[in-house]
Motif scaffolding. Structure first.
Motif, PDB file in Angstrom:
ATOM      1  N   ALA A 284      52.456  39.851  45.742  1.00  0.00           N
ATOM      2  CA  ALA A 284      51.758  39.626  44.468  1.00  0.00           C
ATOM      3  C   ALA A 284      50.949  40.864  44.081  1.00  0.00           C
ATOM      4  N   SER A 285      50.303  41.497  45.040  1.00  0.00           N
ATOM      5  CA  SER A 285      49.527  42.708  44.769  1.00  0.00           C
ATOM      6  C   SER A 285      50.413  43.864  44.319  1.00  0.00           C
ATOM      7  N   VAL A 286      51.588  43.974  44.907  1.00  0.00           N
ATOM      8  CA  VAL A 286      52.534  45.023  44.491  1.00  0.00           C
ATOM      9  C   VAL A 286      52.933  44.807  43.025  1.00  0.00           C
ATOM     10  N   ILE A 287      53.236  43.580  42.669  1.00  0.00           N
ATOM     11  CA  ILE A 287      53.593  43.264  41.278  1.00  0.00           C
ATOM     12  C   ILE A 287      52.443  43.627  40.346  1.00  0.00           C
ATOM     13  N   ASP A 288      51.230  43.221  40.703  1.00  0.00           N
ATOM     14  CA  ASP A 288      50.067  43.518  39.860  1.00  0.00           C
ATOM     15  C   ASP A 288      49.832  45.024  39.741  1.00  0.00           C
ATOM     16  N   THR A 289      49.988  45.747  40.823  1.00  0.00           N
ATOM     17  CA  THR A 289      49.783  47.193  40.808  1.00  0.00           C
ATOM     18  C   THR A 289      50.807  47.875  39.908  1.00  0.00           C
ATOM     19  N   LEU A 290      52.057  47.459  40.000  1.00  0.00           N
ATOM     20  CA  LEU A 290      53.096  48.030  39.138  1.00  0.00           C
ATOM     21  C   LEU A 290      52.812  47.739  37.664  1.00  0.00           C
ATOM     22  N   LEU A 291      52.440  46.521  37.348  1.00  0.00           N
ATOM     23  CA  LEU A 291      52.140  46.163  35.965  1.00  0.00           C
ATOM     24  C   LEU A 291      50.936  46.943  35.435  1.00  0.00           C
ATOM     25  N   LEU A 292      49.922  47.074  36.252  1.00  0.00           N
ATOM     26  CA  LEU A 292      48.744  47.837  35.848  1.00  0.00           C
ATOM     27  C   LEU A 292      49.106  49.306  35.640  1.00  0.00           C
TER      28      LEU A 292
ATOM     29  N   VAL B  52      50.566  50.195  32.313  1.00  0.00           N
ATOM     30  CA  VAL B  52      49.578  50.305  31.241  1.00  0.00           C
ATOM     31  C   VAL B  52      48.718  51.557  31.413  1.00  0.00           C
ATOM     32  N   VAL B  53      48.206  51.783  32.609  1.00  0.00           N
ATOM     33  CA  VAL B  53      47.220  52.839  32.857  1.00  0.00           C
ATOM     34  C   VAL B  53      47.838  54.234  32.829  1.00  0.00           C
ATOM     35  N   TYR B  54      48.965  54.418  33.475  1.00  0.00           N
ATOM     36  CA  TYR B  54      49.575  55.750  33.585  1.00  0.00           C
ATOM     37  C   TYR B  54      49.817  56.392  32.215  1.00  0.00           C
ATOM     38  N   PRO B  55      50.489  55.719  31.297  1.00  0.00           N
ATOM     39  CA  PRO B  55      50.712  56.361  30.001  1.00  0.00           C
ATOM     40  C   PRO B  55      49.417  56.626  29.214  1.00  0.00           C
TER      41      PRO B  55
ATOM     42  N   VAL C 137      38.307  43.866  34.016  1.00  0.00           N
ATOM     43  CA  VAL C 137      38.297  42.884  32.922  1.00  0.00           C
ATOM     44  C   VAL C 137      39.617  42.107  32.897  1.00  0.00           C
ATOM     45  N   ALA C 138      40.725  42.813  33.050  1.00  0.00           N
ATOM     46  CA  ALA C 138      42.036  42.148  33.011  1.00  0.00           C
ATOM     47  C   ALA C 138      42.186  41.143  34.145  1.00  0.00           C
ATOM     48  N   VAL C 139      41.830  41.547  35.352  1.00  0.00           N
ATOM     49  CA  VAL C 139      41.981  40.659  36.512  1.00  0.00           C
ATOM     50  C   VAL C 139      41.102  39.421  36.364  1.00  0.00           C
ATOM     51  N   VAL C 140      39.831  39.616  36.060  1.00  0.00           N
ATOM     52  CA  VAL C 140      38.924  38.470  35.944  1.00  0.00           C
ATOM     53  C   VAL C 140      39.336  37.578  34.769  1.00  0.00           C
ATOM     54  N   ALA C 141      39.805  38.167  33.674  1.00  0.00           N
ATOM     55  CA  ALA C 141      40.269  37.366  32.524  1.00  0.00           C
ATOM     56  C   ALA C 141      41.480  36.509  32.919  1.00  0.00           C
ATOM     57  N   PHE C 142      42.439  37.097  33.641  1.00  0.00           N
ATOM     58  CA  PHE C 142      43.587  36.311  34.110  1.00  0.00           C
ATOM     59  C   PHE C 142      43.131  35.204  35.048  1.00  0.00           C
TER      60      PHE C 142
END
Length: 153
Positions: free
Chosen positions: A17-25, A28-31, A63-68
């Motif tokens: 689950a953490s790998v999925i979240d890291t990839l998704l983040l 967004v963040v890299y670009p 913010v994203a993590v706590v909002a989810f």
């Protein structure tokens, strides 16, 4: 869902689950960081390159993590593995305070070489230090031979 239909989400499924979240983040963040600071951002040795870097790299993920967590009791990674965060005593949705403590608890869990994260692998309720601090557990529908979930209330 009744507690006898649930199991504690163990270490390896939570790693996934953490790998999925890291990839998704990262998607967004890299670009964003590259568009603002250029390719040189990734070669720099500075911890924070400026106010936008701080907002994108630290505030946005928090913010994203706590909002989810508040909306779904799970990040997209936990949703992908059908897991959710619940109050360890009642099985109900955790309070906003618990979720904030849980997020800040990640930093505490990581400080001693990640020991607080690895604790999930050895704890009977599969709680990391961040879960213990916040009074939460991560559960999912029973699918294996792991210990069934028990709530005090």
């Amino acid at each position: 869902m009744a507690s006898e239909e649930l199991e504690y989400a163990g270490f390896w499924i939570r790693v996934w689950a953490s790998v999925i979240d890291t990839l998704l983040l990262g998607i967004v963040v890299y670009p964003l960081l590259t568009a603002i600071y250029g390719d040189a951002y990734w070669e720099g040795a500075n911890f924070v390159h400026g106010p936008l870097d701080f907002l994108i790299s630290w505030v946005l993920p928090a913010v994203a993590v706590v909002a989810f967590w508040m909306a779904r009791q799970a990040t997209p990674g936990k949703m992908a593995i059908a897991a959710r965060i619940v109050d360890a005593n009642t099985g109900n949705n955790p309070s906003t305070g618990q979720l904030l403590i849980r997020y800040l608890g990640y930093f505490v869990s990581c400080i001693p070489l990640g020991l607080g994260i690895f604790w999930v692998a050895f704890d009977s309720r599969k709680q990391g230090w961040h879960d213990k601090m916040a009074g939460t557990v991560v559960v999912r529908k029973k699918s294996g031979t792991t210990r069934p979930v028990e709530f005090n209330a």
